[in-house]
Enzyme design. Structure first.
Site, PDB file in Angstrom:
ATOM      1  N   LYS A   1      -0.068  -1.450 -10.222  1.00  0.00           N
ATOM      2  CA  LYS A   1      -0.244  -0.262  -9.381  1.00  0.00           C
ATOM      3  C   LYS A   1      -1.443   0.515  -9.906  1.00  0.00           C
ATOM      4  CE  LYS A   1       2.229   3.606  -7.261  1.00  0.00           C
ATOM      5  NZ  LYS A   1       3.538   4.213  -6.991  1.00  0.00           N
TER       6      LYS A   1
ATOM      7  N   ASP B   1      12.880  10.589  -4.354  1.00  0.00           N
ATOM      8  CA  ASP B   1      12.307   9.786  -3.270  1.00  0.00           C
ATOM      9  C   ASP B   1      13.119   8.504  -3.103  1.00  0.00           C
ATOM     10  OD1 ASP B   1      10.437   9.566  -1.228  1.00  0.00           O
ATOM     11  OD2 ASP B   1       9.005   8.442  -2.444  1.00  0.00           O
TER      12      ASP B   1
ATOM     13  N   VAL C   1      -0.937  -1.629  -4.664  1.00  0.00           N
ATOM     14  CA  VAL C   1      -0.252  -2.494  -5.622  1.00  0.00           C
ATOM     15  C   VAL C   1      -0.725  -3.916  -5.366  1.00  0.00           C
ATOM     16  CG1 VAL C   1       1.999  -3.289  -6.448  1.00  0.00           C
ATOM     17  CG2 VAL C   1       1.742  -0.928  -5.667  1.00  0.00           C
TER      18      VAL C   1
ATOM     19  N   ILE D   1       1.065   5.732  -0.611  1.00  0.00           N
ATOM     20  CA  ILE D   1       0.246   6.916  -0.416  1.00  0.00           C
ATOM     21  C   ILE D   1      -0.591   7.203  -1.663  1.00  0.00           C
ATOM     22  CG2 ILE D   1       1.214   8.370   1.405  1.00  0.00           C
ATOM     23  CD1 ILE D   1       3.218   9.364  -0.748  1.00  0.00           C
TER      24      ILE D   1
ATOM     25  N   LEU E   1       0.867  -1.173   0.000  1.00  0.00           N
ATOM     26  CA  LEU E   1       0.000   0.000   0.000  1.00  0.00           C
ATOM     27  C   LEU E   1       0.899   1.216   0.000  1.00  0.00           C
ATOM     28  CD1 LEU E   1      -2.628  -1.031   2.707  1.00  0.00           C
ATOM     29  CD2 LEU E   1      -3.016  -0.800   0.246  1.00  0.00           C
TER      30      LEU E   1
HETATM   31  P1  ADP Z   1       3.488   4.730  -3.439  1.00  0.00           P
HETATM   32  O1  ADP Z   1       4.011   5.585  -4.533  1.00  0.00           O
HETATM   33  O2  ADP Z   1       2.025   4.893  -3.283  1.00  0.00           O
HETATM   34  O3  ADP Z   1       4.265   4.828  -2.163  1.00  0.00           O
HETATM   35  P2  ADP Z   1       4.881   2.327  -4.288  1.00  0.00           P
HETATM   36  O4  ADP Z   1       5.111   2.344  -5.740  1.00  0.00           O
HETATM   37  O5  ADP Z   1       6.061   2.638  -3.408  1.00  0.00           O
HETATM   38  O6  ADP Z   1       3.609   3.208  -3.924  1.00  0.00           O
HETATM   39  O7  ADP Z   1       4.306   0.909  -3.879  1.00  0.00           O
HETATM   40  C1  ADP Z   1       3.851   0.637  -2.574  1.00  0.00           C
HETATM   41  C2  ADP Z   1       4.374  -0.713  -2.106  1.00  0.00           C
HETATM   42  O8  ADP Z   1       3.932  -1.741  -2.988  1.00  0.00           O
HETATM   43  C3  ADP Z   1       5.876  -0.838  -2.099  1.00  0.00           C
HETATM   44  O9  ADP Z   1       6.442  -0.392  -0.904  1.00  0.00           O
HETATM   45  C4  ADP Z   1       6.094  -2.333  -2.304  1.00  0.00           C
HETATM   46  O10 ADP Z   1       5.991  -3.010  -1.065  1.00  0.00           O
HETATM   47  C5  ADP Z   1       4.932  -2.734  -3.161  1.00  0.00           C
HETATM   48  N1  ADP Z   1       5.346  -2.747  -4.573  1.00  0.00           N
HETATM   49  C6  ADP Z   1       5.453  -1.680  -5.393  1.00  0.00           C
HETATM   50  N2  ADP Z   1       5.860  -2.033  -6.618  1.00  0.00           N
HETATM   51  C7  ADP Z   1       6.016  -3.373  -6.584  1.00  0.00           C
HETATM   52  C8  ADP Z   1       6.421  -4.340  -7.564  1.00  0.00           C
HETATM   53  N3  ADP Z   1       6.744  -3.984  -8.809  1.00  0.00           N
HETATM   54  N4  ADP Z   1       6.461  -5.629  -7.181  1.00  0.00           N
HETATM   55  C9  ADP Z   1       6.131  -5.983  -5.913  1.00  0.00           C
HETATM   56  N5  ADP Z   1       5.752  -5.132  -4.962  1.00  0.00           N
HETATM   57  C10 ADP Z   1       5.693  -3.828  -5.277  1.00  0.00           C
END
Ligand code: ADP
Length: 349
Positions: free
Chosen positions: A52, A145, A37, A33, A31
């Site tokens: 996502k 970031d 995903v 912000i 999850l």
């Molecule tokens: P946000 O921009 O909303 O913070 P993220 O892109 O960082 O979202 O994704 C949130 C979380 O989802 C990540 O911290 C990770 O745990 C999981 N996640 C994101 N992308 C992937 C991926 N390609 N494969 C597996 N898990 C993912």
């Protein structure tokens, strides 16, 4: 420049994602912000991907565009497909990415046996991250970031490749070199624009310094005395560049590594190393020859596991502050930073 990236986004598929993928809404990978995903499977191949889901907005479009631009690098999470669908009655962008099954960078390190993680391995990890940064900075994209939870491994085991993700705060900088030459500053460019150009990339370099520091010892360079929100004390430490290399963990770490960290954590962004400097640095360039000194990082990360959410939180907040107020990473006294006459004088040879 934006036109060309815009055309990329126009390649988004408009048909329903469920034509091509089976989406597992209950299998949440993470999850964030900006959205959640979840897992999905490509019907054609049966391959698993991460999806996502972003509410459509100019900000979401920027995120997808810049991620797409960056994703030709081996150390950046690949985007496989983008759909524009209505999801839960909202216009949404559905980003199908390669699934990163290997977990976060520091989780993997904390799972290592005591002393098994060496300075040479740390150098090779930093080298991988540098390749991602170089790829982006070459394209005039600042990630902004860069933090531990955005560094994920593609799979468990030695085949896992470390990749950078989450372009939610990335920014395309104007590529015009003329804006950046030291001896000529066009009068029509606002000082904020100039500093954005410089600080966007410098912010990533500061992050790299923090990540490198944690990799080598298992704890961050800057502590706030009492968790929660970024404290004035912590801000001040960052601003003044107050960090040390405590002997207990650092005495056997090479001087080359420490010097590189010093260059990355320079309080004044003007003097901080750029990715180009770092790629030339011996510890990075010859990372295969860095001493195989055993590090205490794995052990400390394990021991301090309950403090990790706090470490993540502080980095998140420090980066947030930096993006709004470049003088925090720049760590210059306010009066000097904002004094246009002084700035002008400094620019003269
Ligand atoms: P946000 O921009 O909303 O913070 P993220 O892109 O960082 O979202 O994704 C949130 C979380 O989802 C990540 O911290 C990770 O745990 C999981 N996640 C994101 N992308 C992937 C991926 N390609 N494969 C597996 N898990 C993912």
């Amino acid at each position: 420049m934006m036109g060309d990236s815009h055309s990329k986004l126009q390649q988004t598929k408009k048909n329903s994602i469920s034509d091509d993928y089976e989406v597992k809404h209950s299998e949440v990978l993470g999850l964030g912000i900006n959205g959640k995903v979840v897992e999905c499977y490509e019907k054609k191949t049966g391959r698993k991907f991460a999806l996502k889901i972003l509410r459509d907005s100019p900000k979401a479009r920027r995120e997808v565009e810049l991620h797409y631009k960056g994703s030709s690098c081996k150390h950046i999470v690949q985007i496989h497909d983008v759909y524009e669908n209505t999801y839960q009655s909202h216009k949404s962008l559905l980003v199908v990415m390669e699934c990163m099954d290997g977990g976060e960078l520091f989780t993997r390190i904390s799972e290592r046996a005591e002393g098994a993680f060496t300075e040479r391995e740390a150098a090779s990890i930093i080298y991988d991250i540098c390749q991602a940064i170089k790829h982006l900075h070459d394209k005039n994209i600042a990630h902004r970031d860069l933090k531990p939870e955005n560094l994920l491994y593609s799979c468990k085991g030695p085949a896992g490749i470390l990749k950078l993700t989450d372009f939610g705060f990335s920014k395309e900088l104007s590529s015009s070199k003329s804006l950046q030459t030291p001896c000529y500053t066009p009068y029509y460019v606002a000082p904020e624009v100039l500093s954005q150009e410089k600080y966007g990339k410098a912010c990533d370099m500061w992050s790299l310094g923090v990540i490198m520091y944690i990799l080598l010892c298992g704890y961050p360079p800057f502590y706030s005395t009492h968790g929660a929100a970024i404290s004035p004390g912590m801000k001040k430490k960052i601003r003044n560049g107050q960090y040390e290399f405590p002997k207990a963990e650092w005495q056997y770490v090479s001087e080359d590594a420490k010097n590189l960290i010093r260059g990355l954590l320079k309080t004044d962004a003007e003097f901080r190393l750029t990715i180009f400097d770092v790629m030339e640095n011996k510890w990075i360039r010859e990372h295969q020859n860095v001493p195989q000194t055993p590090l205490v990082s794995a052990q400390i990360l394990k021991e301090d596991a309950e403090l990790w959410p706090e470490v993540q939180d502080e980095m998140t907040q420090a980066l947030q502050t930096m993006r709004v107020d470049p003088d925090v990473p720049a760590m210059k006294p306010m009066e000097i930073a904002n004094n246009r006459i002084l700035n002008k004088r400094k620019k003269k040879p």
